[in-house]
Design a protein around this motif. Structure first.
Motif, PDB file in Angstrom:
ATOM      1  N   GLU A 229       0.814  -1.216   0.000  1.00  0.00           N
ATOM      2  CA  GLU A 229       0.000   0.000   0.000  1.00  0.00           C
ATOM      3  C   GLU A 229       0.846   1.265   0.000  1.00  0.00           C
ATOM      4  N   PHE A 230       2.073   1.178   0.505  1.00  0.00           N
ATOM      5  CA  PHE A 230       2.923   2.366   0.599  1.00  0.00           C
ATOM      6  C   PHE A 230       3.587   2.703  -0.735  1.00  0.00           C
ATOM      7  N   ILE A 231       3.598   1.772  -1.665  1.00  0.00           N
ATOM      8  CA  ILE A 231       4.240   2.014  -2.964  1.00  0.00           C
ATOM      9  C   ILE A 231       3.600   3.218  -3.648  1.00  0.00           C
ATOM     10  N   LYS A 232       2.271   3.318  -3.574  1.00  0.00           N
ATOM     11  CA  LYS A 232       1.566   4.426  -4.223  1.00  0.00           C
ATOM     12  C   LYS A 232       1.945   5.781  -3.635  1.00  0.00           C
ATOM     13  N   ALA A 233       2.430   5.785  -2.385  1.00  0.00           N
ATOM     14  CA  ALA A 233       2.821   7.047  -1.754  1.00  0.00           C
ATOM     15  C   ALA A 233       3.990   7.689  -2.501  1.00  0.00           C
ATOM     16  N   TYR A 234       4.854   6.858  -3.101  1.00  0.00           N
ATOM     17  CA  TYR A 234       5.981   7.388  -3.880  1.00  0.00           C
ATOM     18  C   TYR A 234       5.505   8.038  -5.175  1.00  0.00           C
ATOM     19  N   GLU A 235       4.324   7.662  -5.611  1.00  0.00           N
ATOM     20  CA  GLU A 235       3.793   8.141  -6.892  1.00  0.00           C
ATOM     21  C   GLU A 235       2.780   9.266  -6.692  1.00  0.00           C
ATOM     22  N   THR A 236       2.653   9.741  -5.450  1.00  0.00           N
ATOM     23  CA  THR A 236       1.628  10.745  -5.134  1.00  0.00           C
ATOM     24  C   THR A 236       2.271  12.067  -4.743  1.00  0.00           C
ATOM     25  N   PRO A 237       2.279  13.044  -5.649  1.00  0.00           N
ATOM     26  CA  PRO A 237       2.834  14.364  -5.306  1.00  0.00           C
ATOM     27  C   PRO A 237       1.885  15.117  -4.391  1.00  0.00           C
ATOM     28  N   GLN A 238       2.411  16.173  -3.775  1.00  0.00           N
ATOM     29  CA  GLN A 238       1.586  17.047  -2.943  1.00  0.00           C
ATOM     30  C   GLN A 238       1.820  18.488  -3.398  1.00  0.00           C
ATOM     31  N   ASN A 239       1.165  18.841  -4.474  1.00  0.00           N
ATOM     32  CA  ASN A 239       1.300  20.199  -5.001  1.00  0.00           C
ATOM     33  C   ASN A 239       0.414  21.124  -4.167  1.00  0.00           C
ATOM     34  N   LYS A 260      11.583   6.949  19.193  1.00  0.00           N
ATOM     35  CA  LYS A 260      11.584   5.506  18.933  1.00  0.00           C
ATOM     36  C   LYS A 260      10.557   4.791  19.810  1.00  0.00           C
ATOM     37  N   ASP A 261       9.332   5.030  19.474  1.00  0.00           N
ATOM     38  CA  ASP A 261       8.199   4.384  20.121  1.00  0.00           C
ATOM     39  C   ASP A 261       7.444   3.660  19.011  1.00  0.00           C
ATOM     40  N   GLU A 262       7.182   2.361  19.191  1.00  0.00           N
ATOM     41  CA  GLU A 262       6.631   1.564  18.092  1.00  0.00           C
ATOM     42  C   GLU A 262       5.291   2.091  17.614  1.00  0.00           C
ATOM     43  N   VAL A 263       4.400   2.416  18.533  1.00  0.00           N
ATOM     44  CA  VAL A 263       3.086   2.937  18.139  1.00  0.00           C
ATOM     45  C   VAL A 263       3.239   4.250  17.379  1.00  0.00           C
ATOM     46  N   LEU A 264       4.100   5.131  17.869  1.00  0.00           N
ATOM     47  CA  LEU A 264       4.312   6.416  17.198  1.00  0.00           C
ATOM     48  C   LEU A 264       4.898   6.234  15.805  1.00  0.00           C
ATOM     49  N   ARG A 265       5.951   5.417  15.705  1.00  0.00           N
ATOM     50  CA  ARG A 265       6.584   5.239  14.392  1.00  0.00           C
ATOM     51  C   ARG A 265       5.610   4.637  13.380  1.00  0.00           C
ATOM     52  N   LEU A 266       4.819   3.657  13.815  1.00  0.00           N
ATOM     53  CA  LEU A 266       3.862   3.034  12.902  1.00  0.00           C
ATOM     54  C   LEU A 266       2.746   4.012  12.536  1.00  0.00           C
ATOM     55  N   ALA A 267       2.296   4.799  13.502  1.00  0.00           N
ATOM     56  CA  ALA A 267       1.244   5.778  13.216  1.00  0.00           C
ATOM     57  C   ALA A 267       1.731   6.828  12.223  1.00  0.00           C
ATOM     58  N   VAL A 268       2.965   7.284  12.382  1.00  0.00           N
ATOM     59  CA  VAL A 268       3.513   8.256  11.437  1.00  0.00           C
ATOM     60  C   VAL A 268       3.701   7.608  10.065  1.00  0.00           C
ATOM     61  N   LEU A 269       4.195   6.376  10.041  1.00  0.00           N
ATOM     62  CA  LEU A 269       4.343   5.664   8.765  1.00  0.00           C
ATOM     63  C   LEU A 269       3.019   5.613   7.997  1.00  0.00           C
ATOM     64  N   LEU A 270       1.926   5.409   8.724  1.00  0.00           N
ATOM     65  CA  LEU A 270       0.630   5.178   8.073  1.00  0.00           C
ATOM     66  C   LEU A 270      -0.301   6.394   8.084  1.00  0.00           C
ATOM     67  N   HIS A 271       0.152   7.519   8.636  1.00  0.00           N
ATOM     68  CA  HIS A 271      -0.796   8.617   8.846  1.00  0.00           C
ATOM     69  C   HIS A 271      -1.351   9.171   7.537  1.00  0.00           C
ATOM     70  N   ASP A 272      -0.571   9.124   6.470  1.00  0.00           N
ATOM     71  CA  ASP A 272      -1.047   9.642   5.178  1.00  0.00           C
ATOM     72  C   ASP A 272      -1.244   8.528   4.147  1.00  0.00           C
ATOM     73  N   ILE A 273      -1.391   7.300   4.602  1.00  0.00           N
ATOM     74  CA  ILE A 273      -1.514   6.168   3.686  1.00  0.00           C
ATOM     75  C   ILE A 273      -2.791   6.272   2.844  1.00  0.00           C
ATOM     76  N   GLY A 274      -3.757   7.087   3.296  1.00  0.00           N
ATOM     77  CA  GLY A 274      -4.991   7.286   2.538  1.00  0.00           C
ATOM     78  C   GLY A 274      -4.891   8.350   1.457  1.00  0.00           C
ATOM     79  N   LYS A 275      -3.797   9.098   1.421  1.00  0.00           N
ATOM     80  CA  LYS A 275      -3.702  10.207   0.469  1.00  0.00           C
ATOM     81  C   LYS A 275      -3.686   9.767  -0.998  1.00  0.00           C
ATOM     82  N   PRO A 276      -2.978   8.708  -1.361  1.00  0.00           N
ATOM     83  CA  PRO A 276      -2.999   8.317  -2.780  1.00  0.00           C
ATOM     84  C   PRO A 276      -4.402   8.041  -3.320  1.00  0.00           C
ATOM     85  N   LEU A 277      -5.322   7.645  -2.457  1.00  0.00           N
ATOM     86  CA  LEU A 277      -6.672   7.305  -2.903  1.00  0.00           C
ATOM     87  C   LEU A 277      -7.640   8.474  -2.801  1.00  0.00           C
ATOM     88  N   THR A 278      -7.187   9.598  -2.268  1.00  0.00           N
ATOM     89  CA  THR A 278      -8.093  10.732  -2.059  1.00  0.00           C
ATOM     90  C   THR A 278      -7.610  12.014  -2.754  1.00  0.00           C
TER      91      THR A 278
END
Length: 449
Positions: A229-239, A260-278
């Protein structure tokens, strides 16, 4: 390098005791690598020519750890040390584990089966290093290189592919060209590896000093087997005036700033995972990502379940993903902060503020100061709420369901609805959170009906 005297006395005792009984013994693997680098090893593993039954006869306190693979754990005082017999491994048919192992008496044969040259070094406090694959040289060069043929090593256990990237992230090393070619040739074998094993290596990458090593996973075509799912993030600009990176690079810069908190790092990793679809683009060429937290929450839940994360981590990470843009949705005031606190609790709210901060740091730097000012205002409101013990959940409410029933409210849904009404009231009027005032409020409400 650390002096050999840095080796724990217990480990030296095990080596000396085995040798007094006619066997060879060395510390080996990651602990030797860390010792050479001046790092403090987490574990001290010992390899020996003694067979498992010999180790168990020499030491009084042992238990079988991986006896079929030659590993016995020796207990000295309160410390546990894994002691493994020199071995070579048979054919790998599933890219995960050997069909058989054979015990040998030559330490160099044992080292030949290991993954990378930096981990294929043994050390003895008297005899010194056994380093048949130039691991010390490669450590000095900060290079990760497979022992012997890279394709063979990765075919044996495809997880070594992710271990290579993980070590690069943790140690700041580069991966040799031959090893990179081996990764490219064998990456499809990751499909044979369990999600649990993949998750463990991926989490270590996310938790390292260099979470941007995820770029390497992308460039080598490995994300397909971990987080497609994160692959599309590389293809999604933010103009957009507030952004200078595409979604992926914004995310990784934010992760770099994240504790270095697991919940924080994972939340930041995924916080914009919905952007490629929106993503939409308006008439001025400006991109917008309406409702991406909601879309991202669904994706994050699916991703984390696929990686076999525990339910509590999934709950906390997805909640943070869903709320990470809360400060952009409504006018900020103490009542609104209490509404968020009601859902998150204090600890998770603090993590939400951290996400706000690292998110802002990974956006347009010209806009950072105004965002940081808003975050500090929110933090101040939250701290004032906590310091004043202002009510924001039902546990803090000075009346409970039993009190309402005594006042004549019908048990069941009516009690629950009335408690929520009272909670909303005291969240807006914190001074009203006492039993007398709330009972009076209930009576007046009943008369009004």
């Amino acid at each position: 390098m650390k002096d050999y005297r840095e080796i724990p006395q217990d480990a030296l005792y095990i080596i000396d005791t085995l040798e007094q009984h006619g066997f060879e013994a060395y510390v080996v693997g990651g602990c030797v690598r860390d010792m050479i680098m001046g790092r403090t090893p987490n574990d001290w593993d010992i390899t020996t020519s003694a067979k498992p039954e010999d180790v168990k006869s020499v030491f009084k306190r042992t238990y079988d750890t991986g006896i079929q693979h030659g590993t016995v754990t020796v207990i000295v005082d309160t410390e546990h040390y894994e002691v493994t017999t020199y071995r070579i491994e048979g054919e790998y048919k599933d890219s995960r584990r050997p069909e058989s192992v054979s015990f040998v008496e030559d330490i160099t044969l044992d080292l030949s089966r290991r993954d990378f040259t930096m981990n294929a070094i043994a050390y003895h406090p008297v005899r010194g290093f056994i380093d048949p694959y130039n691991g010390q040289k490669h450590i000095k060069e900060e290079c990760i290189k497979s022992v012997r043929d890279a394709k063979e090593r990765f075919t044996e256990d495809a997880l070594r592919i992710l271990r290579a990237v993980r070590f690069a992230a943790q140690l700041g090393f580069k991966i040799s060209n031959n090893t990179i070619e081996g990764i490219k040739a064998c990456k499809h074998l990751l499909a044979n590896i369990s999600k649990e094993r993949i998750r463990d290596e991926f989490i270590k990458i996310c938790m390292s000093d260099s979470p941007e090593a995820i770029n390497m996973l992308y460039e080598l075509g490995l994300l397909e087997y971990i987080l497609p799912e994160f692959i599309k993030a590389y293809e999604t600009p933010q103009n957009h005036p507030h952004h200078i990176y595409n979604v992926a690079q914004h995310t990784l810069v934010a992760m770099k700033h994240t504790p270095k908190d697991e919940v924080l790092r994972l939340a930041v990793l995924l916080h914009d995972i919905g952007k490629p679809l929106t993503r939409t683009t308006d008439a001025k060429g400006i991109d917008h990502f309406y409702n991406h937290p909601e879309k991202g929450t669904d994706i994050a839940k699916r991703v984390l379940k696929d990686l076999r994360l525990d339910n509590q981590t999934i709950k906390e990470v997805t909640l943070l993903v869903s709320l990470h843009d809360y400060h952009l949705r409504k006018k900020i005031n103490k009542f609104y902060i209490k509404q968020i606190l009601k859902v998150t609790g204090e600890e998770l709210f603090d993590k939400l503020l951290i996400i706000n901060e690292v998110d802002a740091k990974a956006q347009n730097p010209d806009k950072y100061l105004e965002k940081e000012k808003m975050i500090q205002i929110i933090r101040g409101m939250k701290e004032e709420i906590v310091a004043n013990q202002e009510c924001y959940n039902l546990k803090m409410l000075k009346v409970n369901g039993g009190d309402l029933i005594k006042m004549g409210i019908t048990p069941g849904k009516e009690v629950g609805d009335k408690l929520e009404e009272l909670l909303t009231y005291v969240m807006k009027h914190p001074e009203a959170n006492d039993k007398v005032t709330l009972e009076k409020y209930i009576q007046e409400s009943a008369r009004a009906i």
